[in-house]
Design an enzyme around this catalytic site. Structure first.
Site, PDB file in Angstrom:
ATOM      1  N   SER A  49       0.824  -1.210   0.000  1.00 12.15           N
ATOM      2  CA  SER A  49       0.000   0.000   0.000  1.00 12.15           C
ATOM      3  C   SER A  49       0.852   1.252   0.000  1.00 12.15           C
ATOM      4  O   SER A  49       1.932   1.291   0.576  1.00 12.15           O
ATOM      5  CB  SER A  49      -0.907   0.034   1.225  1.00 12.15           C
ATOM      6  OG  SER A  49      -1.612   1.270   1.240  1.00 12.15           O
ATOM      7  N   LYS A  84      -4.505  -6.639   3.278  1.00 10.85           N
ATOM      8  CA  LYS A  84      -4.530  -5.510   2.332  1.00 10.85           C
ATOM      9  C   LYS A  84      -5.961  -5.206   1.897  1.00 10.85           C
ATOM     10  O   LYS A  84      -6.346  -4.046   1.726  1.00 10.85           O
ATOM     11  CB  LYS A  84      -3.657  -5.817   1.103  1.00 10.85           C
ATOM     12  CG  LYS A  84      -3.711  -4.734   0.026  1.00 10.85           C
ATOM     13  CD  LYS A  84      -3.066  -3.453   0.492  1.00 10.85           C
ATOM     14  CE  LYS A  84      -3.384  -2.173  -0.218  1.00 10.85           C
ATOM     15  NZ  LYS A  84      -3.702  -2.028  -1.564  1.00 10.85           N
ATOM     16  N   HIS A 121      -7.513  -3.330   4.643  1.00 10.50           N
ATOM     17  CA  HIS A 121      -6.945  -1.970   4.563  1.00 10.50           C
ATOM     18  C   HIS A 121      -7.756  -1.155   3.566  1.00 10.50           C
ATOM     19  O   HIS A 121      -8.137  -0.016   3.826  1.00 10.50           O
ATOM     20  CB  HIS A 121      -5.467  -2.057   4.135  1.00 10.50           C
ATOM     21  CG  HIS A 121      -4.874  -0.740   3.713  1.00 10.50           C
ATOM     22  ND1 HIS A 121      -5.141  -0.150   2.487  1.00 10.50           N
ATOM     23  CD2 HIS A 121      -4.054   0.128   4.355  1.00 10.50           C
ATOM     24  CE1 HIS A 121      -4.513   1.000   2.401  1.00 10.50           C
ATOM     25  NE2 HIS A 121      -3.842   1.198   3.524  1.00 10.50           N
ATOM     26  N   ASN A 122      -8.023  -1.744   2.414  1.00 10.66           N
ATOM     27  CA  ASN A 122      -8.743  -1.001   1.378  1.00 10.66           C
ATOM     28  C   ASN A 122     -10.203  -0.756   1.759  1.00 10.66           C
ATOM     29  O   ASN A 122     -10.762   0.290   1.430  1.00 10.66           O
ATOM     30  CB  ASN A 122      -8.640  -1.724   0.035  1.00 10.66           C
ATOM     31  CG  ASN A 122      -7.299  -1.450  -0.627  1.00 10.66           C
ATOM     32  OD1 ASN A 122      -6.295  -1.267   0.057  1.00 10.66           O
ATOM     33  ND2 ASN A 122      -7.277  -1.419  -1.941  1.00 10.66           N
ATOM     34  N   GLU A 127      -9.997   2.074   3.870  1.00  9.80           N
ATOM     35  CA  GLU A 127      -9.669   3.217   2.986  1.00  9.80           C
ATOM     36  C   GLU A 127     -10.952   3.775   2.346  1.00  9.80           C
ATOM     37  O   GLU A 127     -11.174   4.992   2.334  1.00  9.80           O
ATOM     38  CB  GLU A 127      -8.683   2.727   1.914  1.00  9.80           C
ATOM     39  CG  GLU A 127      -8.350   3.714   0.816  1.00  9.80           C
ATOM     40  CD  GLU A 127      -7.445   3.084  -0.265  1.00  9.80           C
ATOM     41  OE1 GLU A 127      -6.380   2.533   0.081  1.00  9.80           O
ATOM     42  OE2 GLU A 127      -7.819   3.134  -1.459  1.00  9.80           O
TER      43      GLU A 127
HETATM   44  C1  6PG Z   1      -3.112   1.500  -1.680  1.00  9.69           C
HETATM   45  C2  6PG Z   1      -4.400   1.594  -2.460  1.00  9.69           C
HETATM   46  C3  6PG Z   1      -4.289   1.003  -3.816  1.00  9.69           C
HETATM   47  C4  6PG Z   1      -5.605   0.976  -4.579  1.00  9.69           C
HETATM   48  C5  6PG Z   1      -6.084   2.303  -4.989  1.00  9.69           C
HETATM   49  C6  6PG Z   1      -7.263   2.263  -5.925  1.00  9.69           C
HETATM   50  O1  6PG Z   1      -3.194   0.993  -0.582  1.00  9.69           O
HETATM   51  O2  6PG Z   1      -2.082   1.929  -2.168  1.00  9.69           O
HETATM   52  O3  6PG Z   1      -5.400   0.911  -1.755  1.00  9.69           O
HETATM   53  O4  6PG Z   1      -3.812  -0.305  -3.672  1.00  9.69           O
HETATM   54  O5  6PG Z   1      -5.420   0.238  -5.715  1.00  9.69           O
HETATM   55  O6  6PG Z   1      -6.407   3.031  -3.876  1.00  9.69           O
HETATM   56  O7  6PG Z   1      -8.282   1.493  -5.426  1.00  9.69           O
HETATM   57  P1  6PG Z   1      -9.737   1.670  -5.999  1.00  9.69           P
HETATM   58  O8  6PG Z   1      -9.645   1.763  -7.490  1.00  9.69           O
HETATM   59  O9  6PG Z   1     -10.481   0.437  -5.612  1.00  9.69           O
HETATM   60  O10 6PG Z   1     -10.256   2.907  -5.385  1.00  9.69           O
END
Ligand code: 6PG
Length: 471
Positions: A130, A184, A187-188, A191
């Site tokens: 990430s 991960k 994490h997303n 996010e």
């Molecule tokens: C990270 C992000 C990354 C992710 C983008 C786009 O941790 O660096 O999570 O891995 O690919 O943020 O994600 P989306 O297209 O699903 O918004």
């Protein structure tokens, strides 16, 4: 030139930045890309790092340039491309070599790939990375899943290229198999929740209180030196501050309100559902992003419901701004608590024994959800004697007690003004249900027993009971 210590396949944005990072930290790296011209262009632009980069035109050459046992990082698009690349690599690699999938893989694919490579003599690692472009180049957060022995082999390079938080590398082995990619994914999910809740607050300030992008930038910038200090709050201020070369106005006003998604947030919500762990803030954030994409439908609905729209105004006075700050803090804590609860359950279900304190620690720098608040989470897990829900840890009981009344006021004002606050509201309503000792599911049990004789437990006796319903 001596042989490379590591190889990297896939010179897209993430791959090329990661390769430069590896080279910069003193490790010779062989690179390969399916489209050879990309490899050439990457090498040309690598400036003085070229001395530690070995560009390769074929897979055979690539493999030959790496010192065995060869660690090979895949940074290709998640999905079919990973399987194709593994199949192609298998023709060239030897027993003892290692394939490290560093893309945003679905952890279920990662588990399948472990199975497929079993007995091949090759080692497989599923690695969550990430930090976007900047993180890949200067230090991402790295979440490793696979055999601990494999981690030991690659640990020196990974800790060299990872972000550092007060000197500590943000890279760790988290468990066997799909553990790294699962973490991960969560994490997303967090996010998505974080970004959605920030966007909802932006919406209240923009549409409810009529603030300009610049005024909002100042507010977010100020919040970034308080308990909300985080990368996402920091970049929100910068995004709001940026002006558009074409119009001269704020760039954010020129950007279409339709957000994309590659799937990881959705996986987090799906896995939470599959495990029966309520992660409503994350789920709602994913759904809100999907609704954002339906712009044409929203425009039609705006027309259809023009007469039903409330027109309440909000006043962005000091008290309201402070409420927004606390609301975001409480809702953020709820989202993190949900994400950590999903990891806790997955840890048992997949026998990963996920070190949740370590997860929080390696998210403190490099990654997109990095925030000062993660130090508190790490400390809370370190102090917890047994697995505990984040919101039952004393430090967070205090924070929620202090901040949740503001979340309630903000959600209520948003609802009254007809402004959408789905993720904030999901955080609040989840919290209200979470802290309700006597819930309402006794009625649901009554209904289930009524129509399907599903039985229920009694408050005053053991065993399975049925009602004498008169139907
Ligand atoms: C990270 C992000 C990354 C992710 C983008 C786009 O941790 O660096 O999570 O891995 O690919 O943020 O994600 P989306 O297209 O699903 O918004």
């Amino acid at each position: 030139m001596t042989k490379a210590q590591i190889g990297l396949i896939g010179l897209g944005t993430m791959g090329s930045n990661l390769a430069l990072n590896i080279a910069e930290k003193g490790h010779a790296v062989a690179v390969y890309n399916r489209t050879a011209s990309k490899t050439g262009a990457f090498f040309e632009n690598a400036a003085d790092l070229r001395e530690r980069i070995v560009p390769c035109a074929t897979l055979a050459e690539f493999v030959a340039q790496i010192r065995p046992p060869r660690p090979v990082v895949l940074m290709v698009q998640a999905g079919k491309a990973v399987d194709e690349q593994i199949a192609a690599l298998r023709e060239h690699l030897e027993a003892g070599d290692m394939i490290i999938d560093a893309g945003n893989a679905n952890f279920r694919d990662t588990i399948r790939r472990f199975g497929e490579l079993e007995g091949s003599g090759l080692t497989f690692v599923g690695m969550g990375v990430s930090g976007g472009e900047e993180g890949a180049r200067h230090g991402p957060s790295i979440m490793v899943g696979g055999a601990q022995e494999a981690w030991r082999q690659i640990e020196p390079i990974l800790t060299d290229i990872a972000a550092r938080f007060q000197g500590e590398p943000c890279a760790a082995w988290l468990g066997e198999g799909g553990a790294g990619h699962f973490v991960k994914t969560i994490h997303n999910g967090i996010e998505y929740a974080d970004m959605q809740m920030i966007a909802e607050i932006y919406g209240l300030l923009r549409d409810g209180a009529g603030l300009s992008a610049g005024e909002m930038a100042t507010i977010f910038q100020r919040w970034n030196s308080g308990p909300l200090e985080s990368y996402l709050v920091e970049i929100t201020a910068e995004v709001l501050r940026a002006s558009d070369g074409a119009t001269g106005g704020p760039l954010v006003d020129a950007i279409l309100d339709r957000a994309g998604q590659k799937g990881t947030g959705r996986w987090a919500a799906v896995e939470a559902q599959l495990m029966g762990i309520p992660a409503t803030t994350i789920e709602t954030a994913v759904a809100a992003r999907s609704l954002s994409a339906e712009r044409d439908l929203r425009l039609k609905a705006q027309g259809a419901y023009a007469d039903a729209l409330p027109t309440g105004r909000l006043v962005a006075d000091e008290a309201f701004i402070r409420d927004l700050e606390h609301a975001l803090l409480a809702a953020k804590l709820a989202a993190y608590a949900q994400g950590f609860a999903v990891m806790e359950e997955a840890s048992t279900e997949f026998r990963w024994d996920l070190p949740l304190g370590t997860v929080a620690r390696i998210w403190r720098a490099g990654c997109i959800i990095r925030s000062q608040f993660l130090s508190e989470i790490a400390a809370a897990y370190d102090q917890a004697r047994e697995p505990a829900h984040l919101l039952l840890m004393p430090a967070f009981v205090d924070t929620m007690t202090m901040a949740s009344p503001a979340l309630r006021r903000v959600v209520a004002r948003g609802v009254e003004a007809g402004l959408p606050v789905p993720a904030l509201a999901a955080a609040l309503t989840w919290f209200d249900a979470f802290r309700q000792g006597r819930g309402t599911a006794n009625l649901i049990q009554g209904q289930r027993d009524f129509f399907g004789a599903h039985g229920f437990e009694r408050v005053d006796a053991q065993g399975d009971h049925h009602g004498a319903w008169s139907k």
